[in-house]
Design a protein around this motif. Sequence first.
Motif, mmCIF file in Angstrom:
data_model
loop_
_atom_site.group_PDB
_atom_site.id
_atom_site.type_symbol
_atom_site.label_atom_id
_atom_site.label_comp_id
_atom_site.label_asym_id
_atom_site.label_seq_id
_atom_site.Cartn_x
_atom_site.Cartn_y
_atom_site.Cartn_z
ATOM 1 N N THR A 1 -4.243 1.667 -3.228
ATOM 2 C CA THR A 1 -3.512 0.254 -3.045
ATOM 3 C C THR A 1 -2.712 -0.183 -4.345
ATOM 4 N N THR B 1 -11.145 1.114 1.921
ATOM 5 C CA THR B 1 -11.165 2.648 1.521
ATOM 6 C C THR B 1 -10.260 3.359 2.678
ATOM 7 N N GLN B 2 -9.858 4.542 2.244
ATOM 8 C CA GLN B 2 -9.031 5.298 3.001
ATOM 9 C C GLN B 2 -9.793 5.685 4.256
ATOM 10 N N GLU C 1 -17.450 -3.781 4.058
ATOM 11 C CA GLU C 1 -16.132 -3.899 3.678
ATOM 12 C C GLU C 1 -15.448 -2.625 3.359
ATOM 13 N N THR D 1 0.768 -0.978 -0.168
ATOM 14 C CA THR D 1 0.043 0.001 -0.081
ATOM 15 C C THR D 1 0.988 1.319 0.108
ATOM 16 N N VAL E 1 -11.806 3.819 11.463
ATOM 17 C CA VAL E 1 -11.553 3.017 12.432
ATOM 18 C C VAL E 1 -10.385 3.115 13.284
ATOM 19 N N LEU E 2 -9.527 3.907 13.013
ATOM 20 C CA LEU E 2 -8.489 4.431 13.816
ATOM 21 C C LEU E 2 -9.027 5.381 14.719
ATOM 22 N N GLY F 1 -12.550 4.675 5.441
ATOM 23 C CA GLY F 1 -13.048 3.542 6.625
ATOM 24 C C GLY F 1 -11.881 3.361 7.313
ATOM 25 N N GLN F 2 -10.629 3.188 6.812
ATOM 26 C CA GLN F 2 -9.399 2.976 7.943
ATOM 27 C C GLN F 2 -9.229 3.916 8.769
ATOM 28 N N THR F 3 -9.378 5.256 8.140
ATOM 29 C CA THR F 3 -9.192 6.343 9.234
ATOM 30 C C THR F 3 -10.216 6.490 10.508
ATOM 31 N N LEU G 1 -14.987 -0.177 5.388
ATOM 32 C CA LEU G 1 -14.078 -0.011 6.420
ATOM 33 C C LEU G 1 -12.759 -0.497 6.186
ATOM 34 N N SER G 2 -12.626 -1.432 5.500
ATOM 35 C CA SER G 2 -11.006 -1.962 5.474
ATOM 36 C C SER G 2 -10.331 -1.551 3.932
#
Length: 398
Positions: free
Chosen positions: A359, A225-226, A220, A2, A232-233, A228-230, A222-223
């Motif tokens: 990615t 896309t940028q 999905e 990534t 989660v953080l 979604g990842q942000t 959440l994992s």
Amino acid sequence: MTTMIPSLETPIFRFALFAALVLLIGSGAYARYLEPRVAGVTLFKRLHLFGGLLLIVGSLLDVGFTAARALGELTPYLYGAYLTRTWNGQWVMLRVVVAALLLWLVMQPRAELKLIPRVSPVTLDRVLHGILSGLLMLTLSMTSHVGSRGEALPIIGDWLHLLAMLVWVSAIFYTALYKFQAPRDGVNVLERVSSLGVLAVGLLSLTGVYASLVRLWAPELLSVTQYGQTLVLKIALVTVTLVIAGFNRFLWMPMLRRIPSRFPRFQRVLTLEAGMLSAVLIATSALGTTAPPERGAGLKQIVTFSQTKNAVTLTGTANPTALGGVRLEFTFQPAPDANAPLNVALDMSTHGMSAIGLTLERLGGNRYAANGFFGMTGDFDVVITSKDIAWRVTLPSR
């Protein structure tokens, strides 16, 4: 692998704006509703003034960086045109005016605010501060991806979310900072801060769940896309902060009621919660400048491209994906410098958002693939960079 090339200017400025709101609005609200004695403290006056100046200067500089990315260059004329003729620029102008009015308000002795007959200066001061503060915070929602879509309920939800966050951060920050005349005074203020914190956390939870359901319609995302990842953080940081806040409320507060003399020691513990809330604000800044994948926004058609830069030819195709994203497959001839990092991002500068890192996959030889998602409809640029070479491919999202 990534690889991301985010544009840091917008998140940095966004965090600066949040910090300025805590200093400008938070200090004024703390003095009006929680601990009036801080109004006369020189440090608090300086923080208030610094917050107003930071908000004004940071907003104007943010417009400059955004305009430069969107237009490719920046002159005084282009800056003025962007400031006065675009949605983002006009809301920033309103923000500057409202921030200046708040600075003026804090400089006025309350006894002199006799602007309306039969309305006490203290009441008028609080009403004006509340209206200006709410309007100032609205300008942040209107210059985020929520505001650019113009949907009333998400804008209101975002505004309430920011309000709750500001209340929580400011109440904790200033309680940890202020030197109370007596420990019992601090415990009394802490009681009010704790009750306010419970309301703020409740509002944060409700508006946060609503925003997540609106912006991420598939788990999905959440994992993959940028955004979604942000998110989660941010949720992880908020969870840790809530654990610390719960420890303070249910273990420290009962003890402080019995032994108020330990309040100065508790203030050092409270700085840990303030530090975690600062980390949450940083994550919120990144989240607010990353456009979420929009339902229905996808690549309008398959796009083929071929470009030559510095004797290196890039050829490839862009194909739509099932969730409204895009998959690029491309080849270099000859191969780029193997020691130079290869970066791919979806540039959203014309929308005032940060570039979204895609990615990157190596398919073998000189062949690569990259996957990403559109945050909204419109034309976007995929920027592929290797060392000092940059290829730019325009993709239509509809």
